[in-house]
Design an enzyme around this catalytic site. Sequence first.
Site, short mmCIF file in Angstrom:
data_model
loop_
_atom_site.label_atom_id
_atom_site.label_comp_id
_atom_site.label_asym_id
_atom_site.label_seq_id
_atom_site.Cartn_x
_atom_site.Cartn_y
_atom_site.Cartn_z
CG ASP A 104 46.61 -18.38 -44.53
OD1 ASP A 104 46.41 -17.26 -44.05
OD2 ASP A 104 46.04 -18.81 -45.56
N1 URA Z 1 46.75 -16.33 -49.56
C1 URA Z 1 46.33 -17.31 -48.73
O1 URA Z 1 45.26 -17.86 -48.90
N2 URA Z 1 47.12 -17.63 -47.70
C2 URA Z 1 48.32 -17.06 -47.48
O2 URA Z 1 49.00 -17.44 -46.51
C3 URA Z 1 48.75 -16.07 -48.37
C4 URA Z 1 47.94 -15.72 -49.40
#
Ligand code: URA
Length: 235
Positions: A104
């Site tokens: 993310d």
């Molecule tokens: N889980 C999440 O919530 N975000 C990420 O970036 C990776 C795993």
Amino acid sequence: MERLDKILCDSGLGTRSQVKAILKAGRVTVDGAVERDNGRKVDLAQQRVCCNGEPVGGLRRVVLMLNKPAGYVTARTDARDRTVMELLPPQYAAMDVNPVGRLDKDTEGLLLFTNDGDLLHRLISPKKQVPKVYYARHEGTATGEDTAAFAKGLVLRDGTQCLSAVLEPLGPGESLITVCEGKYHQVRRMMASRAMTVTYLERRREGTLALGDLPRGQTRELTEGEILTLEMAGR
Ligand code: URA
């Protein structure tokens, strides 16, 4: 037949402009004769290209590890946000590498890239349950009941069933989470389903690979040994 500058970029010798300078300096030969024309068409099956006397042979397979900072989206291009591609040294962007999976925008840590399409697909296939370890800071404190619920396989707020995962409380508001799948916002949603909002997330390990002491924002190439181990995990 391919353009000479593309062949040299694909081999990891540099960006288009760096390769142009290498050609201009007379460091490249085609079948033994110095070639300065970056647009010259070459057939690698028939002709021999050398740089500084060393043979240059087609696409060099590369796997990179980035320690991703917050604020970059995992995409090749984006109309609004900065992308992880902007963090790569330019010669890798010229080698056509792609991110393996995604983090993310606000997540930091280990993100792999490769120009090997087969390896990429093997690694992101949902059938491959490569364990990924995340460090999270969150509201609330994880309990034994939370750990048991993770181990059993959580059901997210929207009804999605998760595979068994490991939640290891490190102290108040801090945990390590190991998951073997890669659903959208997976860790944040898993923690939310136990009433813990994630305020910081960092991926520290993926399979046998650890972030180690790679500084934030920096990349390094994996060694042949590390790539071999990754390939075994992706089979
Ligand atoms: N889980 C999440 O919530 N975000 C990420 O970036 C990776 C795993």
